[in-house]
Motif scaffolding. Sequence first.
Motif, PDB file in Angstrom:
ATOM      1  N   MET A  17     -10.280  -9.777  -5.942  1.00 47.00           N
ATOM      2  CA  MET A  17     -10.092  -9.091  -4.676  1.00 47.00           C
ATOM      3  C   MET A  17      -8.626  -8.752  -4.446  1.00 47.00           C
ATOM      4  SD  MET A  17     -11.684  -8.028  -2.016  1.00 47.00           S
ATOM      5  CE  MET A  17     -11.395  -7.580  -0.367  1.00 47.00           C
ATOM      6  N   THR A  18      -7.725  -9.678  -4.760  1.00 42.29           N
ATOM      7  CA  THR A  18      -6.304  -9.464  -4.536  1.00 42.29           C
ATOM      8  C   THR A  18      -5.760  -8.353  -5.436  1.00 42.29           C
ATOM      9  OG1 THR A  18      -6.096 -11.797  -4.009  1.00 42.29           O
ATOM     10  CG2 THR A  18      -4.076 -10.611  -4.466  1.00 42.29           C
ATOM     11  N   LYS A  19      -6.251  -8.281  -6.660  1.00 40.70           N
ATOM     12  CA  LYS A  19      -5.800  -7.236  -7.579  1.00 40.70           C
ATOM     13  C   LYS A  19      -6.213  -5.855  -7.075  1.00 40.70           C
ATOM     14  CE  LYS A  19      -5.646  -6.151 -12.454  1.00 40.70           C
ATOM     15  NZ  LYS A  19      -6.034  -6.542 -13.803  1.00 40.70           N
ATOM     16  N   ALA A  20      -7.421  -5.754  -6.536  1.00 41.61           N
ATOM     17  CA  ALA A  20      -7.895  -4.474  -6.005  1.00 41.61           C
ATOM     18  C   ALA A  20      -7.069  -4.039  -4.799  1.00 41.61           C
ATOM     19  CB  ALA A  20      -9.363  -4.577  -5.617  1.00 41.61           C
ATOM     20  N   VAL A  21      -6.717  -4.979  -3.943  1.00 45.43           N
ATOM     21  CA  VAL A  21      -5.885  -4.666  -2.782  1.00 45.43           C
ATOM     22  C   VAL A  21      -4.508  -4.195  -3.234  1.00 45.43           C
ATOM     23  CG1 VAL A  21      -4.751  -5.660  -0.754  1.00 45.43           C
ATOM     24  CG2 VAL A  21      -7.125  -6.213  -1.242  1.00 45.43           C
ATOM     25  N   GLY A  22      -3.979  -4.822  -4.270  1.00 46.00           N
ATOM     26  CA  GLY A  22      -2.687  -4.411  -4.814  1.00 46.00           C
ATOM     27  C   GLY A  22      -2.718  -3.006  -5.387  1.00 46.00           C
ATOM     28  N   ILE A  23      -3.776  -2.683  -6.096  1.00 44.12           N
ATOM     29  CA  ILE A  23      -3.911  -1.350  -6.679  1.00 44.12           C
ATOM     30  C   ILE A  23      -4.032  -0.298  -5.583  1.00 44.12           C
ATOM     31  CG2 ILE A  23      -5.444   0.124  -8.039  1.00 44.12           C
ATOM     32  CD1 ILE A  23      -5.976  -2.341  -9.805  1.00 44.12           C
ATOM     33  N   VAL A  24      -4.835  -0.581  -4.581  1.00 40.44           N
ATOM     34  CA  VAL A  24      -4.971   0.352  -3.459  1.00 40.44           C
ATOM     35  C   VAL A  24      -3.638   0.499  -2.724  1.00 40.44           C
ATOM     36  CG1 VAL A  24      -6.073   0.671  -1.208  1.00 40.44           C
ATOM     37  CG2 VAL A  24      -7.444  -0.005  -3.173  1.00 40.44           C
ATOM     38  N   GLY A  25      -2.915  -0.611  -2.549  1.00 38.14           N
ATOM     39  CA  GLY A  25      -1.614  -0.559  -1.888  1.00 38.14           C
ATOM     40  C   GLY A  25      -0.619   0.298  -2.648  1.00 38.14           C
ATOM     41  N   VAL A  26      -0.595   0.162  -3.963  1.00 38.84           N
ATOM     42  CA  VAL A  26       0.301   0.986  -4.785  1.00 38.84           C
ATOM     43  C   VAL A  26      -0.097   2.455  -4.685  1.00 38.84           C
ATOM     44  CG1 VAL A  26       0.977   1.494  -7.168  1.00 38.84           C
ATOM     45  CG2 VAL A  26       0.979  -0.856  -6.356  1.00 38.84           C
ATOM     46  N   GLY A  27      -1.381   2.728  -4.689  1.00 40.52           N
ATOM     47  CA  GLY A  27      -1.856   4.111  -4.553  1.00 40.52           C
ATOM     48  C   GLY A  27      -1.450   4.732  -3.232  1.00 40.52           C
TER      49      GLY A  27
END
Length: 105
Positions: A1-11
């Motif tokens: 879950m944390t990795k997905a939030v990080g990817i969305v945040g970078v996007g």
Amino acid sequence: MTKAVGIVGVGVLLLCLGGCAAGSTDAHIAAAGGVLPQFFLGLWHGVIAPITLIAELINWLAPGVLPWRPHFFETGLGAAYDLGFFLTVTGGPHIYLYGWRRRRA
């Protein structure tokens, strides 16, 4: 879950930075204020140049994917803009490499 939030945040961050790219009407309005705003706009466009280059490549390879047409460099804004852009693009990599070497030592 944390990795997905990080990817969305970078996007989201990339989209926000790309919205400040050269070629937008906001850039022309900001540069109309005089020499100092042109210089700082050039500095900013130099800072986000790698992101703008990626956005331009995406636009070139898959036209219509991005909602705007980014440009790597703004033309016709004057010498102050050119100076700011040049200082950031040429000085930026040196600062990053110098800071990286200093931390490793």
